[in-house]
Design a protein around this motif. Structure first.
Motif, PDB file in Angstrom:
ATOM      1  N   GLY A 107      -5.080  -5.022  -7.373  1.00  0.00           N
ATOM      2  CA  GLY A 107      -4.231  -4.837  -6.206  1.00  0.00           C
ATOM      3  C   GLY A 107      -2.838  -4.382  -6.572  1.00  0.00           C
ATOM      4  O   GLY A 107      -2.407  -4.467  -7.722  1.00  0.00           O
ATOM      5  N   ALA A 108      -2.137  -3.887  -5.563  1.00  0.00           N
ATOM      6  CA  ALA A 108      -0.733  -3.506  -5.707  1.00  0.00           C
ATOM      7  C   ALA A 108       0.138  -4.665  -5.227  1.00  0.00           C
ATOM      8  O   ALA A 108      -0.350  -5.634  -4.638  1.00  0.00           O
ATOM      9  CB  ALA A 108      -0.449  -2.242  -4.899  1.00  0.00           C
ATOM     10  N   VAL A 109       1.423  -4.564  -5.492  1.00  0.00           N
ATOM     11  CA  VAL A 109       2.378  -5.550  -4.987  1.00  0.00           C
ATOM     12  C   VAL A 109       3.372  -4.833  -4.087  1.00  0.00           C
ATOM     13  O   VAL A 109       3.717  -3.673  -4.314  1.00  0.00           O
ATOM     14  CB  VAL A 109       3.135  -6.261  -6.138  1.00  0.00           C
ATOM     15  CG1 VAL A 109       2.180  -7.106  -6.961  1.00  0.00           C
ATOM     16  CG2 VAL A 109       3.875  -5.262  -7.025  1.00  0.00           C
ATOM     17  N   LEU A 110       3.821  -5.516  -3.048  1.00  0.00           N
ATOM     18  CA  LEU A 110       4.854  -4.959  -2.184  1.00  0.00           C
ATOM     19  C   LEU A 110       6.126  -4.794  -3.003  1.00  0.00           C
ATOM     20  O   LEU A 110       6.569  -5.742  -3.675  1.00  0.00           O
ATOM     21  CB  LEU A 110       5.109  -5.872  -0.986  1.00  0.00           C
ATOM     22  CG  LEU A 110       3.931  -6.089  -0.035  1.00  0.00           C
ATOM     23  CD1 LEU A 110       4.318  -7.061   1.075  1.00  0.00           C
ATOM     24  CD2 LEU A 110       3.459  -4.769   0.558  1.00  0.00           C
ATOM     25  N   SER A 111       6.707  -3.625  -2.979  1.00  0.00           N
ATOM     26  CA  SER A 111       7.859  -3.383  -3.851  1.00  0.00           C
ATOM     27  C   SER A 111       8.644  -2.174  -3.382  1.00  0.00           C
ATOM     28  O   SER A 111       8.085  -1.212  -2.852  1.00  0.00           O
ATOM     29  CB  SER A 111       7.386  -3.149  -5.292  1.00  0.00           C
ATOM     30  OG  SER A 111       8.464  -2.832  -6.140  1.00  0.00           O
ATOM     31  N   GLU A 112       9.949  -2.248  -3.609  1.00  0.00           N
ATOM     32  CA  GLU A 112      10.840  -1.106  -3.403  1.00  0.00           C
ATOM     33  C   GLU A 112      11.384  -0.618  -4.746  1.00  0.00           C
ATOM     34  O   GLU A 112      12.286   0.221  -4.777  1.00  0.00           O
ATOM     35  CB  GLU A 112      12.006  -1.505  -2.486  1.00  0.00           C
ATOM     36  CG  GLU A 112      11.586  -1.959  -1.084  1.00  0.00           C
ATOM     37  CD  GLU A 112      11.057  -0.814  -0.234  1.00  0.00           C
ATOM     38  OE1 GLU A 112      11.364   0.358  -0.550  1.00  0.00           O
ATOM     39  OE2 GLU A 112      10.335  -1.094   0.741  1.00  0.00           O
ATOM     40  N   ALA A 113      10.830  -1.144  -5.843  1.00  0.00           N
ATOM     41  CA  ALA A 113      11.336  -0.821  -7.174  1.00  0.00           C
ATOM     42  C   ALA A 113      10.844   0.552  -7.608  1.00  0.00           C
ATOM     43  O   ALA A 113       9.732   0.701  -8.103  1.00  0.00           O
ATOM     44  CB  ALA A 113      10.899  -1.885  -8.178  1.00  0.00           C
TER      45      ALA A 113
END
Length: 320
Positions: A273-279
C-alpha cells in the motif's frame, strides 16, 4: 540524461541536502558505505558466481549504487536478478529496465507469470503473489549456479531480518536456519558453504530507512517517481491505501478516491500500500520518516501482517 527526460521517464532527481565537500569528519553515512563496499569486495574475492537482487525499489537501487562505487572504474563484476511477480507497478519496471540499459548490466528475470502459465505454481485465492516468489528464486539460483546472492534487506525492517547476519548461509534447499548463523566479529565474514548451498549477503544490514534516504540525498540517487508524493486513484483496504491494477481493483464497498500518496516500499501491487503524504522532495520525506513510529514494511506490506512470524516462516522456506 537531461532533467526533462528523467521526469518524462518517471524518475525524480533528488537534490542533495549535504555538501560533502565542506565536511571533513568521517560521518555515519561514510561508515555505512565503507562497510557495504568492504562486503562487496569480500564477496568478489571469495565467491565464483555472485548476483545482485534488483527490483528497482529504493533499497536495491542504493545497493546497486554502492556496488558500482565499490568497483569503479572497472565494470560491475556481478549480474542482476529480479523475481518478477507480474504484479509490479509500471513505473518501477520502467525504472528497472532503464537502469540496466544505462549501466550496460546483465539482468536475469525469474517470472512468476511463467510458473503460473505452465502449472508449476497456482494462483492464490487472494491474488497475492509475494509468497509465490520463492520457487522461481530458488530455481534461478540453481539454474545459474549463483553461490552468493546480494539483497537489500535491513535489520530495522522486520524482526526476522533483525536476526540475520550479513553473510547468511542457506542450505541446499535455499532454507534459512537461525541455528546455523555464524559469528561476524571484527567485520570478518565466513562464506564457507558446501556444494549446493549458497550464501545470502546483506551489505545494507546496519542501515536504517532514514540512513537510506540521507544517502539518496547525498549521492543524488535516482528513484522511481512513486516514492515521492503524487496524486493517485487509491482505495482503502485493511488500513492501507491500495491502487488498482492487474491484481484487481476496489471490491464491493471499497470507494476509489484520488489522493496525494507516496510509496515507502515497493513490492507486489496486490499487497503493498501507499501512505497519505505531501512529501514531494527528499527534505520532506526525511522529516516524515523521522516522525513515523512504523517501519515501511509494518505500515504498508499486507503480506507481513499474516502472522507475527510471517517473514520468518517464508525465510525458512527459501524466501529472501
Amino acid at each position: 540524461m537531461t532533467s526533462s527526460s528523467i521526469r518524462s521517464a518517471g524518475y525524480v532527481p533528488v537534490a542533495p541536502t549535504l555538501d560533502v565537500d565542506t565536511v571533513d569528519e568521517f560521518t555515519t553515512l561514510d561508515a555505512l558505505e565503507s562497510e557495504a563496499i568492504h562486503v562487496f569486495r569480500e564477496v568478489a574475492g571469495e565467491f565464483e558466481r555472485p548476483v545482485i537482487l534488483f527490483s528497482g525499489g529504493k533499497d536495491s537501487t542504493v545497493l546497486l549504487h554502492v556496488a558500482l562505487k565499490a568497483f569503479w572504474p572497472a565494470p560491475l563484476p556481478f549480474s542482476l536478478l529480479h523475481v518478477d511477480t507480474g504484479h509490479n507497478l509500471d513505473e518501477v519496471i520502467a525504472f528497472r529496465d532503464d537502469v540496466v540499459a544505462r549501466y550496460g548490466l546483465r539482468l536475469h528475470v525469474a517470472s512468476v507469470e511463467d510458473y503460473l502459465a505452465d502449472g508449476r505454481l497456482t494462483e492464490r485465492p487472494d491474488n497475492v503473489r509475494n509468497q509465490l516468489q520463492t520457487v522461481p528464486l530458488l530455481d534461478a539460483i540453481a539454474e545459474h549456479r549463483f553461490d552468493a546472492v546480494f539483497g537489500g534487506g535491513r535489520r530495522d525492517e522486520e524482526r526476522a531480518r533483525a536476526k540475520e547476519r550479513i553473510f547468511s548461509l542457506r542450505n541446499a534447499f535455499g532454507q534459512w536456519d537461525p541455528k546455523r548463523q555464524r559469528p561476524e566479529l571484527w567485520n570478518l565474514y565466513n562464506g564457507r558453504h558446501a556444494p549446493g548451498e549458497h550464501v545470502r549477503v546483506f551489505p545494507l544490514s546496519n542501515w536504517t530507512e532514514l540512513d537510506i534516504w540521507r544517502y539518496i540525498a547525498r549521492e543524488q540517487v535516482l528513484l522511481p517517481s512513486i516514492y515521492y508524493a503524487h496524486e493517485r486513484e487509491v482505495f482503502e483496504r485493511d488500513g492501507m491505501w491500495m491502487t488498482a491494477g492487474p491484481w484487481g481493483g476496489p471490491r464491493e464497498g471499497e470507494q476509489s478516491l484520488r489522493l496525494s500518496v507516496r510509496y515507502r516500499t515497493v513490492g507486489d501491487g496486490s499487497s503493498t500500500g501507499a501512505v497519505l503524504s505531501e512529501a514531494a522532495d527528499n527534505e520532506a520525506i526525511l522529516a516524515e520518516i523521522a516522525a513515523s513510529r512504523l517501519t515501511e514494511r509494518g505500515a504498508t506490506r499486507g503480506d507481513d501482517r499474516a502472522s507475527e512470524a510471517a517473514m520468518e516462516d517464508r525465510k525458512r522456506q527459501g524466501y529472501f
